[in-house]
Design an enzyme around this catalytic site. Structure first.
Site, PDB file in Angstrom:
ATOM      1  N   ARG A 242      -0.819 -10.809 -42.929  1.00  0.00           N
ATOM      2  CA  ARG A 242      -1.325 -11.811 -41.987  1.00  0.00           C
ATOM      3  C   ARG A 242      -0.869 -13.161 -42.493  1.00  0.00           C
ATOM      4  NH1 ARG A 242      -6.261 -14.880 -41.429  1.00  0.00           N
ATOM      5  NH2 ARG A 242      -6.830 -15.177 -39.229  1.00  0.00           N
ATOM      6  N   SER A 311      -8.109  -5.885 -32.179  1.00  0.00           N
ATOM      7  CA  SER A 311      -9.419  -6.491 -32.484  1.00  0.00           C
ATOM      8  C   SER A 311     -10.333  -6.344 -31.280  1.00  0.00           C
ATOM      9  CB  SER A 311      -9.238  -7.991 -32.768  1.00  0.00           C
ATOM     10  OG  SER A 311      -8.374  -8.155 -33.849  1.00  0.00           O
ATOM     11  N   LYS A 340     -11.073 -16.889 -40.719  1.00  0.00           N
ATOM     12  CA  LYS A 340     -10.563 -16.993 -39.337  1.00  0.00           C
ATOM     13  C   LYS A 340     -11.427 -18.011 -38.608  1.00  0.00           C
ATOM     14  CE  LYS A 340      -9.758 -14.396 -35.057  1.00  0.00           C
ATOM     15  NZ  LYS A 340      -8.473 -15.060 -34.760  1.00  0.00           N
TER      16      LYS A 340
HETATM   17  C1  LIG Z   1      -8.003  -5.003 -39.256  1.00  0.00           C
HETATM   18  C2  LIG Z   1      -8.053  -6.291 -38.513  1.00  0.00           C
HETATM   19  N1  LIG Z   1      -9.050  -6.515 -37.636  1.00  0.00           N
HETATM   20  C3  LIG Z   1      -9.087  -7.692 -36.961  1.00  0.00           C
HETATM   21  C4  LIG Z   1      -8.118  -8.651 -37.173  1.00  0.00           C
HETATM   22  C5  LIG Z   1      -8.137  -9.931 -36.398  1.00  0.00           C
HETATM   23  O1  LIG Z   1      -6.971  -9.974 -35.615  1.00  0.00           O
HETATM   24  P1  LIG Z   1      -6.855 -11.113 -34.488  1.00  0.00           P
HETATM   25  O2  LIG Z   1      -8.029 -11.025 -33.614  1.00  0.00           O
HETATM   26  O3  LIG Z   1      -5.518 -10.993 -33.869  1.00  0.00           O
HETATM   27  O4  LIG Z   1      -6.946 -12.465 -35.285  1.00  0.00           O
HETATM   28  P2  LIG Z   1      -5.847 -12.992 -36.303  1.00  0.00           P
HETATM   29  O5  LIG Z   1      -5.880 -12.068 -37.484  1.00  0.00           O
HETATM   30  O6  LIG Z   1      -4.546 -12.941 -35.615  1.00  0.00           O
HETATM   31  O7  LIG Z   1      -6.290 -14.360 -36.638  1.00  0.00           O
HETATM   32  C6  LIG Z   1      -7.094  -8.378 -38.078  1.00  0.00           C
HETATM   33  N2  LIG Z   1      -6.129  -9.310 -38.301  1.00  0.00           N
HETATM   34  N3  LIG Z   1      -7.067  -7.203 -38.746  1.00  0.00           N
HETATM   35  C1  LIG Z   2      -8.856 -11.779 -39.461  1.00  0.00           C
HETATM   36  C2  LIG Z   2     -10.297 -11.672 -39.119  1.00  0.00           C
HETATM   37  N1  LIG Z   2     -10.722 -11.154 -37.940  1.00  0.00           N
HETATM   38  C3  LIG Z   2     -12.035 -11.167 -37.791  1.00  0.00           C
HETATM   39  S1  LIG Z   2     -12.775 -11.871 -39.159  1.00  0.00           S
HETATM   40  C4  LIG Z   2     -11.289 -12.132 -39.939  1.00  0.00           C
HETATM   41  C5  LIG Z   2     -11.153 -12.761 -41.276  1.00  0.00           C
HETATM   42  C6  LIG Z   2     -11.661 -11.865 -42.332  1.00  0.00           C
HETATM   43  O1  LIG Z   2     -11.460 -12.534 -43.581  1.00  0.00           O
HETATM   44  P1  LIG Z   2     -12.512 -12.358 -44.729  1.00  0.00           P
HETATM   45  O2  LIG Z   2     -12.423 -10.964 -45.195  1.00  0.00           O
HETATM   46  O3  LIG Z   2     -12.037 -13.344 -45.771  1.00  0.00           O
HETATM   47  O4  LIG Z   2     -13.834 -12.720 -44.192  1.00  0.00           O
END
Ligand SMILES: Cc1ncc(COP(=O)(O)OP(=O)(O)O)c(N)n1
Ligand SMILES: Cc1ncsc1CCOP(=O)(O)O
Ligand SMILES: [Mg+2]
Length: 418
Positions: A242, A311, A340
């Site tokens: 990511r 998601s 996020k």
């Molecule tokens: C395993 C997993 N779950 C949720 C997310 C979140 O993805 P997304 O909603 O596209 O948000 P961003 O990661 O793009 O900010 C994820 N990355 N991985």
């Molecule tokens: C990418 C994403 N999607 C929902 S929460 C999140 C961030 C999760 O990061 P952390 O494990 O540091 O809370």
């Protein structure tokens, strides 16, 4: 193989009484060896009763011609016309198989869904071992649709399976008939080079899902490659890159390097958001959110072999992910997170609601770490397969130690028994 009017009528009556998820009709009237298997006497019953119930029919050229009162089928345009005419008889999809198309170096099939024509071309495999190809194609389509894939994807996978099996079997010398059999079990044969399909998605890979973060790596002065190595050494079972700040070229190079590491350890590597990067570096898949490329489009671009995660915060989103052919869903943020921005927290109740509604495996994400991972896994949802974490691993001095600690907590939770 429906050899009489009575059998066709009984089948249709039963299907009306006990509807199935999908009906694939391979109108086996003329075998690939040219033997007529179902006489014209049942043709009208086929046309009037069975075809309108089908989600897809898969006639070869001879069968399509027989269903169309002897229509000449000699070109791809003829196949398109036949597909349209057959579609007018009621089936949702028509696949006219062009394996016997004269003067064509390719094996061309035409798929028509009432709106679009898809021309599925592949190099023709010269072999006598073609007995049962039509039946195997239809059965593979049924299997893919049963797994929830959309029809176009199902047909592509089925076509690729049959081609791969034909190529693998072309030297087999069995029997004295005009055609030999082909080997469906090539994937079970370790020495088979013909099979290019990666291992199918294993939901248990979601157990400890490490999601990298370029900003955190910079903060701690580590490369993305070192971050991935350390996470895998600590027990991560799947990796997602990511990298929101990376330039595309750098992202691709990093992804290729990380992929080599992941492949060495048999750990799937997914790319966040960037389907182009995933394709370019042949990653194992992508994870997309509700505002990213829709999973059904990603599936069309990536094909059926790649892993797609979506998601989801609601049961409706989980249902759509399943319809679109996703392999898993990420549900969260379970707890508040700074990783996020503007992310709505769903809590354990929200996670449980989505798990109960989801037909797909689920991974929880958002504010998860060693202090609360057990509570997450103990919501008692059989399809909750693991936790995805970012800062608990990568916003720390030692990724391997933090990953190992989390791995211990997860092993101690009841996830192993679900
Ligand atoms: C395993 C997993 N779950 C949720 C997310 C979140 O993805 P997304 O909603 O596209 O948000 P961003 O990661 O793009 O900010 C994820 N990355 N991985
Ligand atoms: C990418 C994403 N999607 C929902 S929460 C999140 C961030 C999760 O990061 P952390 O494990 O540091 O809370
Ligand atoms: Mg996203």
């Amino acid at each position: 193989m429906l050899p009489s009017v009575g059998i066709v009528k009984t089948l249709c009556k039963t299907l009306r009484e006990f509807p199935v998820h999908a009906l694939v009709v391979d109108p086996v009237m003329v075998s690939t060896s040219g033997d007529v298997l179902a006489g014209p006497s049942i043709l009208s019953t086929f046309l009037e009763e069975l075809l309108p119930m089908a989600d897809i029919i898969t006639p070869n050229l001879k069968e399509a011609s027989a269903l169309l009162n002897g229509m000449q089928l000699e070109t791809v345009d003829d196949m398109r016309s036949a597909a349209r005419l057959l579609h007018n008889m009621g089936p949702k999809n028509v696949l006219v198989k062009g394996g016997d198309l004269p003067d064509s170096s390719d094996a061309v099939d035409i798929l028509y869904n009432g709106h679009n024509f898809y021309e599925l071309r592949s190099p023709r495999i010269r072999t006598r071992n073609t007995h049962g190809t039509g039946c195997s194609l239809a059965s593979s389509i049924a299997a893919e649709v049963a797994k929830g894939y959309p029809m176009l994807s199902a047909v592509k996978v089925a076509k690729r399976f049959v081609e791969t099996a034909l190529d693998y079997s072309k030297e087999i010398d069995i029997g004295n008939g005009p055609q030999g059999p082909f080997d469906h079990l090539l994937r079970l044969k370790s020495h088979s080079q013909a099979c290019h399909r990666q291992q199918p998605f294993d939901p248990s890979d979601l157990f400890l899902y490490a999601v990298t973060d370029s900003r955190m790596n910079k903060r701690w002065g580590r490369s993305i490659i070192d971050a991935v190595k350390a996470a895998i050494d600590g027990g991560a079972t799947i990796i997602q890159l990511r990298e929101k700040d990376a330039e595309t070229k750098d992202f691709m190079e990093s992804a290729k390097a990380c992929l080599r590491i992941c492949r060495l350890h048999g750990v799937p590597l997914l790319i966040n958001d960037r389907v182009d990067v995933a394709i370019a570096c042949d990653a194992d898949g992508v994870h997309v959110g509700q505002s990213d490329m829709p999973a059904r489009v990603a599936r069309t671009l990536l094909g059926p072999e790649k892993i797609i995660g979506v998601s989801c915060k609601t049961p409706e989103q989980a249902e759509q992910a399943w319809v679109d052919g996703a392999d898993y869903i990420g549900c969260g943020g379970v707890y508040p997170t700074n990783t996020k921005e503007n992310n709505i927290t769903v809590g354990l109740n929200g996670l449980k609601t989505v798990c109960m509604a989801s037909k797909l495996p689920v991974v929880a994400i958002g504010g998860i770490g060693v202090s609360n991972a057990r509570a997450v896994m103990e919501i008692r949802a059989s399809n909750l397969k693991g936790v995805a974490v970012v800062s608990a691993l990568f916003d720390r001095e030692c990724v391997q130690i933090e990953t190992r600690k989390l791995h211990e907590v997860l092993l101690g939770s009841n996830i192993g028994s679900t």
